[in-house]
Write an enzyme that holds these catalytic residues in place. Structure first.
Site, short mmCIF file in Angstrom:
data_model
loop_
_atom_site.label_atom_id
_atom_site.label_comp_id
_atom_site.label_asym_id
_atom_site.label_seq_id
_atom_site.Cartn_x
_atom_site.Cartn_y
_atom_site.Cartn_z
CG ASP A 1 -9.70 -65.57 -103.91
OD1 ASP A 1 -9.46 -66.02 -105.00
OD2 ASP A 1 -8.33 -66.25 -103.18
CG ASP B 39 -3.47 -65.88 -104.32
OD1 ASP B 39 -3.23 -64.85 -103.55
OD2 ASP B 39 -4.73 -66.73 -104.83
#
Length: 303
Positions: A66, A212
């Site tokens: 992603d 992240d």
């Protein structure tokens, strides 16, 4: 000087609810820097009126799909559209192998060179600078090696008071010297102080992109004092156990990080597909850090 970021994608893992995977376009004085390149990024650029050919630098945080699966498509389209100027790509070392394999088996010989720079996922470093900005890595804590990026403006020259300069008849070619703080002596021997003919430049601004990561606090010093922080907020805090299992952060924790880092503005994104309505995540983060905004596609934030 323009210093702003446009959100191209803010979903985690998969596109859903009209949210695309991670991608942002940083505009620094009309130079484009692409940060992550999730699936559909080139379509988002078209949708929001940005010319992909103007991008010269791409920064990829890590190798979860992603965050980079839109890269091959973007690079291929630039090739098909006749690009010849180089593209600089910063990211994990294995990304180069991924690109080379894709182009090898599609028998694609790009018309333009790619300058690839592997980033060190363990040690923060200055990886790029030009006349406008510096870029440093931020070492994040995710399931696989992951780096954030900190973009900092270079200090600008002093601002000219044009009315005073024109009244004194100071030559145009002396203005760059005034901006550097050099006094002007006229034909009569009178000294005119640069400090009186100029004003202080705008304070350099900075933008930290934390894609992240689990809330480990290990990177706090690397983002201290930035004007704007983008930080993932994949889950709400009632999903803390799930966040820790997947090495992600909750909206509440993102607010705590912003507060402890002393930033001025927080943008949260990388939202889980479980949330159609994002207002609860915003409210949760704002309960700790008031100046929090949702990183919603199409929105441009002045940094």
């Amino acid at each position: 000087m323009r210093f702003e970021v446009t959100i191209l994608g803010s979903s985690s893992a998969t596109p859903i609810f009209n949210r695309n995977p991670s991608a942002q376009l940083l505009n620094v004085n009309d130079r484009y820097y692409l940060i992550d390149c999730g699936e559909g990024t080139q379509l988002q650029l078209i949708r929001y009126g940005f010319k992909a050919q103007r991008i010269e630098h791409i920064f990829i945080s890590h190798l979860h799909g992603d965050h980079y699966l839109g890269l091959i498509g973007l690079l291929s389209s630039l090739h098909l559209n006749g690009r010849t100027k180089p593209m600089s790509i910063f990211g994990p070392a294995p990304l180069l192998e991924i690109l080379e394999i894709q182009f090898k088996y599609s028998q694609t010989d790009l018309r333009y060179p790619i300058n690839f720079f592997a980033v060190d996922p363990e040690n923060p470093a200055l990886i790029f600078e030009n006349k406008d900005i510096t870029v440093e890595t931020i070492i994040l804590q995710h399931r696989i090696p992951c780096t954030g990026y900190k973009f900092t403006q270079k200090e600008r020259l002093r601002k000219i008071n044009r009315q005073k300069v024109e009244e004194l008849g100071i030559p145009i070619d002396y203005i760059p010297l005034l901006k550097r703080g050099i006094d002007y002596t006229d034909a009569q021997g009178n000294v005119h102080l640069a400090a009186d003919l100029t004003s202080d430049p705008d304070k350099p601004r900075s933008y930290a992109y934390c894609s992240d990561t689990i809330c480990s606090w290990t990177y706090l010093d690397q983002i201290k004092g930035v004007e704007t922080l983008y930080h993932e907020a994949t889950f709400m805090h009632d999903m803390l156990q799930r966040a820790e299992e997947t090495y992600h952060t909750t909206a509440l924790q993102a607010g705590e990080i912003a507060l402890k880092a002393g930033v001025q503005q927080l943008l949260i994104g990388h939202f889980s597909a479980r949330y159609r309505d994002l207002m609860p995540l915003l409210e949760e983060s704002r309960s700790i850090f008031t100046n929090t905004q949702l990183a919603i596609e199409s929105q441009t934030f002045t940094l």
